[in-house]
Design an enzyme around this catalytic site. Structure first.
Site, PDB file in Angstrom:
ATOM      1  N   SER A   1     -10.222  10.523  -0.466  1.00 54.04           N
ATOM      2  CA  SER A   1      -9.114  10.000   0.327  1.00 54.04           C
ATOM      3  C   SER A   1      -8.470  11.163   1.093  1.00 54.04           C
ATOM      4  O   SER A   1      -9.144  11.813   1.883  1.00 54.04           O
ATOM      5  CB  SER A   1      -8.128   9.248  -0.561  1.00 54.04           C
TER       6      SER A   1
ATOM      7  N   ASP B   1     -14.516  -0.555   2.469  1.00 51.68           N
ATOM      8  CA  ASP B   1     -13.191   0.010   2.206  1.00 51.68           C
ATOM      9  C   ASP B   1     -12.187  -0.597   3.180  1.00 51.68           C
ATOM     10  O   ASP B   1     -12.346  -0.493   4.396  1.00 51.68           O
ATOM     11  CB  ASP B   1     -13.253   1.532   2.386  1.00 51.68           C
TER      12      ASP B   1
ATOM     13  N   GLU C   1       0.811  -1.219   0.000  1.00 51.62           N
ATOM     14  CA  GLU C   1       0.000   0.000   0.000  1.00 51.62           C
ATOM     15  C   GLU C   1       0.842   1.266   0.000  1.00 51.62           C
ATOM     16  O   GLU C   1       0.491   2.251  -0.648  1.00 51.62           O
ATOM     17  CB  GLU C   1      -0.932  -0.001   1.218  1.00 51.62           C
ATOM     18  N   GLU C   2       1.968   1.268   0.705  1.00 54.01           N
ATOM     19  CA  GLU C   2       2.702   2.513   0.934  1.00 54.01           C
ATOM     20  C   GLU C   2       4.126   2.538   0.399  1.00 54.01           C
ATOM     21  O   GLU C   2       4.667   3.610   0.151  1.00 54.01           O
ATOM     22  CB  GLU C   2       2.737   2.837   2.439  1.00 54.01           C
TER      23      GLU C   2
ATOM     24  N   HIS D   1     -12.256   1.327  -1.661  1.00 58.77           N
ATOM     25  CA  HIS D   1     -11.682   2.661  -1.849  1.00 58.77           C
ATOM     26  C   HIS D   1     -11.702   3.081  -3.317  1.00 58.77           C
ATOM     27  O   HIS D   1     -11.733   4.263  -3.629  1.00 58.77           O
ATOM     28  CB  HIS D   1     -10.247   2.662  -1.316  1.00 58.77           C
TER      29      HIS D   1
END
Length: 744
Positions: free
Chosen positions: A614, A689, A215-216, A720
């Site tokens: 977001s 989400d 994800e990051e 999302h």
């Protein structure tokens, strides 16, 4: 169709809130839409006119062909194609229908989650692997693996199902993949499967990247082949201490909630370690480093036989990182270079570094150490040889090294809204721009850099994929079957007046822009915003502003502003938001609006709405609550409300740990200001989400309710991402109906 049926109950309920009528639904269902709805329907069904464009092109090792994916102009199912450079002919290699027949593609929960992390909403062959010798292709469909022989298009199904992240070995004789949280190797000649790891459980996995890596960190791999194909490095994840979160489908209460291991800010991460194992199995040799001090595995590189296996690790605060060289014989490591930053260290998602040169005596590295991203040439021991790109060049990605020609290829531009292709000499010296025309340019290079595929999308609306030789001659082009843009947006790109100046985009009603009716009629303003780290919203790409034009043509002026804290303006510009997500960002957006109104007097700053998704949803909620003097109403989509409930790697990078910096979390928390709400606020959130949990919006709803503040809430069934055309249409209708009521 399944999504359409699931949304109907909510359409009925929400019509009470938004003024959505049965007549509107009837018109939409019969296809008799008014021009504005027809315009947006086309945007949604064509994915902003990108469906039908080539996807994920790869040049074969001999440079004679390009393999790529492509769907139809309104068909998101990707098929496999090959372009022959010599004949300039294209052929279809394989379609999902050939493998599935009349059946539908089925995705496991793991694959769905993986695609969510990759923001992948297309279907069919969403990815493919090209063997290192170029003779074979590997595709995944419904969790099954298939090998395609390029010479005769013979398709061989591989044993097993539920495979994740399959990849060829460098010698092209094997395929590694994860399944049931274990790493496996498939012998292509024998058709046999060997399980390399053991001991997987609900909290222990092997060969897959953990949540925050996907994800990051921009890292989706959980294993890596050795250059000789005799062994692999894999990661083991121990999630025993990671909190479990449960997501239920409210439309199907008979279905058990799905459990997710989610590391909130300040709580335990997955414990990650790396092991070396032979392709034939056996004992694991664990790679040694101080995992307590450096728990994050950011990058792993093992590309050349004459270059070391390298691992980039970060500390929890992301203020220190070390590039380690690994001895595969015993798993010991030695540091090659160390970097620190008093605020945080960004990871370069646009470079596969370290990129080792032939002989393993030097490598390329990218860093922000000098205040902007730059490419460096370093010796094998990590010492700096020279910096290859200047500090005033806005580097955007390292593409390739052409050692035969003594050049490197990068993306970048002097203008932060553009991305051009550049070439710089390895020996040092000035670079040369290879492309021109306002827009974003990218390239995929052959292994030896003798040829590359140049792709571009311009501010005038043009797109293309040209195959270019080292000498600059064009060798052909890939075909797009995407629909052409009906008309380019009226968007104007500019730098705002004042200090600091911001990149900004203004989109006006087409009639106003084309007839030049400047300042005679005042129009309400919609600020379409992100305003956070990692994402730039003002870009010289026409397709980015199609939604802006749709909103503008309903009687608005739509503005975008990239303030401080957003990327590609240098280290100091970006790191001003350390410890406070909102104050600088909010001040800059307001200042930017005021500067734009001076240049565009038709902007009515007494009627300004704000909308975003977001982080943009977070900003929209904050702006509506904290600056009622500027923003008359706001729409907050999937907003992060309480940052202690967002993930570790993203949140702690900017705010620190909540235990150590409680004030940073308090000032950045939307509920801190809930009692100040004076303006209409519409909240939108997908109830399933698994990135920004619906918990966030519900926390704000609760705080507003207890403070006696009215608000509107539109729950949605989904995650999302929003890709279904009908869902996108209905959502945007609600948003515009809300602004019609609150701004006009």
């Amino acid at each position: 169709m399944r999504m359409l049926n699931r949304l109907r109950p909510f359409v009925a309920v929400l019509s009470l809130l938004t003024g959505y009528t049965a007549d509107t639904h009837a018109a939409a269902s019969t296809g008799k839409l008014d021009p504005n709805l027809a315009y947006f329907r086309d945007l949604a069904e064509t994915r902003n006119y990108t469906l039908g464009q080539p996807v994920s092109p790869k040049i074969t090792p001999d440079g004679r062909s390009v393999i790529f994916l492509r769907g139809g102009a309104r068909d998101p199912v990707l098929r496999l194609y090959e372009y022959d450079v010599a004949s300039r002919a294209e052929r279809e290699l394989l379609t999902p229908q050939q493998l599935l027949g009349t059946g539908e593609e089925q995705l496991s929960a793991e694959e769905k989650a993986r695609r969510e992390r990759q923001r992948q909403s297309l279907r069919g062959f969403t990815t493919f692997e090209l063997s290192h010798d170029g003779a074979r292709l590997l595709v995944t469909l419904s969790g099954r693996l298939y090998v395609i022989e390029r010479a005769n298009l013979k398709v061989t199904p591989l044993p097993g199902e539920g495979w994740i992240d399959p990849r060829f070995s460098p010698d092209s004789r094997f395929v590694a993949a994860a399944r049931n949280n274990e790493l496996h190797v498939i012998d292509l000649a024998a058709g046999s499967v060997r399980t390399l790891t053991s001991g997987a459980s609900s909290t222990r996995s092997h060969g897959v990247a953990e949540f925050v890596a996907q994800e990051e960190m921009g890292r989706n791999e959980g294993y890596w082949w050795s250059p000789d194909s005799e062994s692999l490095v894999y990661q083991e994840n121990d999630e025993t201490a990671v909190e479990t979160r449960y997501i239920a489908d409210p439309l199907h209460p008979e279905t058990a909630p799905q459990a997710f291991r989610y590391p909130r800010a300040g709580t335990a991460n997955a414990k990650v370690r790396l092991g070396l194992i032979a392709r034939t199995g056996g004992a694991t040799r664990w790679i040694e480093w101080d995992r307590e001090a450096f728990p994050y595995v950011a990058r792993v590189r093992w590309e050349k036989a004459d270059a070391p296996l390298t691992v980039l690790v970060q500390n929890r605060a992301q203020q220190e990182q070390v590039l380690l060289a690994v001895n595969p014989a015993d798993g010991t490591t030695r540091p090659l270079l160390r970097e620190t930053d008093s605020a945080w260290l960004n990871l370069d998602d646009e470079a596969e570094t370290p990129l080792w040169l032939a002989g393993g005596t030097q490598f390329l590295w990218t860093t922000e150490r000098g205040g902007t991203w730059q490419v460096e040439l370093r010796n094998a021991d990590g010492t700096l040889v020279r910096t290859l790109t200047p500090a005033d060049f806005r580097y955007r990605g390292l593409l390739a090294a052409d050692e035969e020609a003594g050049q490197i290829y990068v993306k970048g531009s002097a203008d932060p809204v553009e991305i051009q292709l550049w070439r710089f000499p390895l020996a040092g010296g000035p670079g040369k721009a290879l492309t021109e025309g306002r827009g974003h340019h990218a390239a995929e290079f052959a292994k030896d850099a003798s040829v590359h595929l140049h792709s571009f999308q311009t501010f005038e609306g043009r797109t293309g994929w040209k195959l270019v030789a080292r000498d600059g001659t064009t060798r052909g082009s890939l075909t797009s079957v995407a629909e052409a843009l009906p008309r380019t947006p009226t968007t104007v790109l500019l730098r705002t007046a004042g200090t600091p100046a911001f990149d900004a985009a203004v989109t006006r009603p087409r009639e106003l822009a084309e007839r030049g009716k400047r300042g005679k009629t005042k129009y309400p303003v919609i600020l379409y915003v992100y305003a956070g780290p990692t994402a730039k919203r003002v870009n010289a790409v026409a397709r980015d502003y199609l939604l802006d034009q749709w909103m503008a043509d309903q009687g608005y002026i739509v503005a975008r502003i990239d303030g401080r804290g957003t990327p590609w303006h240098g280290r100091d510009w970006e790191r001003l938001v350390r410890g406070n997500f909102i104050d600088v960002a909010l001040a800059d957006q307001v200042a930017g609006l005021q500067a734009l109104a001076s240049a565009f007097p038709e902007m009515d700053l007494k009627r300004v709405g704000v909308t975003g998704w977001s982080f943009g949803g977070y900003f929209a909620a904050m702006a509506t609550i904290r600056r009622p003097d500027v923003f008359r109403s706001g729409v907050a989509g999937a907003p992060v409300i309480t940052w202690e409930n967002y993930d570790t790697h993203y949140t702690e990078r900017y705010l620190g740990l909540p235990q150590e910096a409680p004030d940073a979390y308090r000032v950045s928390n939307v509920t801190t200001y809930a009692a100040q709400l004076e303006r209409p606020l519409l909240l939108i959130h997908g109830l399933t989400d698994d990135n920004v949990y619906a918990q966030h919006t519900l926390q704000l709803c609760d705080a507003l309710y207890l403070a006696g503040k009215p608000y509107e809430f539109m729950p949605m069934l989904g995650t999302h991402m929003i890709s279904d055309p009908l869902v996108r249409l209905r959502q945007q209708q609600r948003i515009m109906e809300f602004f019609q009521r609150t701004l006009r």
